[in-house]
Design an enzyme around this catalytic site. Sequence first.
Site, PDB file in Angstrom:
ATOM      1  N   HIS A 195       0.823  -1.209   0.000  1.00  0.00           N
ATOM      2  CA  HIS A 195       0.000   0.000   0.000  1.00  0.00           C
ATOM      3  C   HIS A 195       0.863   1.267   0.000  1.00  0.00           C
ATOM      4  O   HIS A 195       0.547   2.253  -0.663  1.00  0.00           O
ATOM      5  CB  HIS A 195      -0.909   0.010   1.223  1.00  0.00           C
ATOM      6  CG  HIS A 195      -2.135  -0.822   1.010  1.00  0.00           C
ATOM      7  ND1 HIS A 195      -2.790  -1.461   2.025  1.00  0.00           N
ATOM      8  CD2 HIS A 195      -2.814  -1.124  -0.110  1.00  0.00           C
ATOM      9  CE1 HIS A 195      -3.813  -2.117   1.529  1.00  0.00           C
ATOM     10  NE2 HIS A 195      -3.851  -1.929   0.237  1.00  0.00           N
ATOM     11  N   CYS A 508       0.544 -13.629 -23.503  1.00  0.00           N
ATOM     12  CA  CYS A 508       0.100 -12.945 -22.277  1.00  0.00           C
ATOM     13  C   CYS A 508       1.152 -13.040 -21.179  1.00  0.00           C
ATOM     14  O   CYS A 508       0.824 -13.333 -20.047  1.00  0.00           O
ATOM     15  CB  CYS A 508      -1.206 -13.560 -21.794  1.00  0.00           C
ATOM     16  SG  CYS A 508      -1.072 -15.317 -21.404  1.00  0.00           S
TER      17      CYS A 508
HETATM   18  C1  PEP Z   1       3.667 -17.547 -18.201  1.00  0.00           C
HETATM   19  O1  PEP Z   1       4.115 -18.595 -17.718  1.00  0.00           O
HETATM   20  O2  PEP Z   1       4.210 -16.930 -19.132  1.00  0.00           O
HETATM   21  C2  PEP Z   1       2.423 -16.959 -17.675  1.00  0.00           C
HETATM   22  C3  PEP Z   1       1.855 -15.918 -18.242  1.00  0.00           C
HETATM   23  O3  PEP Z   1       1.905 -17.516 -16.554  1.00  0.00           O
HETATM   24  P1  PEP Z   1       2.476 -17.238 -15.069  1.00  0.00           P
HETATM   25  O4  PEP Z   1       3.507 -16.156 -15.186  1.00  0.00           O
HETATM   26  O5  PEP Z   1       1.307 -16.867 -14.251  1.00  0.00           O
HETATM   27  O6  PEP Z   1       3.050 -18.575 -14.734  1.00  0.00           O
END
Ligand code: PEP
Length: 592
Positions: A195, A508
């Site tokens: 925070h 992602c």
């Molecule tokens: C990844 O492995 O690239 C991913 C997006 O998942 P996390 O970072 O949550 O393992």
Amino acid sequence: MEDRLITGVGVSPGVATGPVYVLHTELPEIAHRTIARDEAEAEVERLHEAVSDVRTELEALRERTRKRAGVEEAKIFSAQIAMLEDEQLLGDVRRLVRENQLTAERAFEFAVLELKELWAQSSSATLQQRTADLAGIQTRVLQALLGESLGDVLHEAGDRPAIVLTRELTPGLTVQLEQALVTGLASEHGTRSAHAAILARSLGMPCVMGLVGGIDRVKSGTTVILDGTRGMILIDPTDEEIQEAYVREGLRLELDQELETVVGLPSVTRDGSEVILRGNIDLPEEVTAAADHGAEGVGLLRTKFLVVGRTDLPGEDEQAEFFMRVGKSFSGYPVVIRSFDLGGDKFPAAFRAPPQSNPFLGWRAIRVSLDQPDIMRTQVRAMLRARASADIRLMLPLITQVEEVLRTREILEESIAELNAIGVPIGADLPVGIMVETPAAAMMVDELAKHSSFISVGTNDLTQYTLAVDRGNARLADRFTPLHPAVVRLLKRIVDCGVCRGLGVRLCAAIASEPLSTLLLLGLGYRVLSASPGALPLIRWIVRQIDISAAREAATQATEAATTSEVTAILEEHMGQYVDLDLLEAGRLPVV
Ligand code: PEP
Ligand code: MG
């Protein structure tokens, strides 16, 4: 220079130089003293008065925060007031006073300690924040009971411009220091999501946290450069080093202004290729940040926080309600929800997992959810219900086998039948996509694609498993390189296979938040990127600076490179045609 440098985590950007003031906010020493039985009620009365005084202090801080940082930030203090007046906590304190004949100070200290111990068993970021908040309240209440005042220390800290270094920054301290002549903040504990870190950012105070051993190494009065962008302090800097730091800071501010210019503009390259930018959401609070930064939906909703820090699993209603809420914030856009990705380094109490000698190669993610199918079923049912009112999609983590997708689809069919049978409204055709984050999935992407509605690449794990480098091992940090040619070649293979199958291929992971990787990904053919909310303006700006034709050329060369440095050099050369690389370096974002 190495021996003058202390690195931590940059939590609020900006540069400050000047003398350090080491602020000791350790809890006051409480003498052990018992009270006579007939003194108990007076002691309880003293407790209530102290709580009331602290409430007044916190209300003033809330008001100041509202004016300086905004309504959302001010809520931090509403939560602290609620914590201060928590009847269970105060009831425990009263009981300790009355039954154990402790002084109010001692009883309060004990009760808070118990709560902290309970919370410490969890790795939940939210509970860690609450522990920091509780520490802030504890200091205030004890000081109020002992008749001491934080104000005196703060007055000393702030009577001339200084950079304050302390063990732990609480939100209250951050706001109070901002009132004084303090130019920068540093602490040994804390991370970006604390925070106090959020407040420092809103107040525009440069701040570095996680400076392990900082207090032992820096004495009050020592001159330092504090760099909140890079997350470091440099002791006894030369004039040249100070000048350099301010040049970098000037560039960062210039980049900030550039980023302002693209707010609300479409993410289209100079030669007209459209790129969809979505947000990766780890914590509920990030929903607003992603929406504010123009995310066209959520590319990865990590559901881990729904279970970490609790001893039971969230039920269908609770999950459905949360998914609907997120869906509502992104009306008209997809919200890709990942089924639980538990295991690896996180096994909350709710899972009762056996100890594993190699957790990242063990019982993790989809393996857990399918071995205990009720876990997957509950999530799928919640998603089906939320899909009645939003574009919810399911994404499966750590896929290595076609059977995992097929088994999930069976659970999906069963869940649809069950919910239809009892007349619960659900959305039709829940898309089921997979994360490609293992070399196995990358090599089998053509087969997996036959059963998947979409593919989303997770380079955090893909890099870890391809290079055999534990992503969390600080010792191997320089070997954890998503721009390694092996990863680059896999990225090309995945997108080519997916596109051939007519599937949407997205990415992602953390590299979607980095400018150079963005150039590579666009060149390889990725058109949907999901990045951390804070990185979205920078990525939008980068997309608008570059030509897809140059990105393609860079990607072709990168897939033929032999080393990570060659890949980096190729990308820098092409990026340099469009963007001042020093400007990018100065505005470098922490990768989340
Ligand atoms: C990844 O492995 O690239 C991913 C997006 O998942 P996390 O970072 O949550 O393992
Ligand atoms: Mg992953």
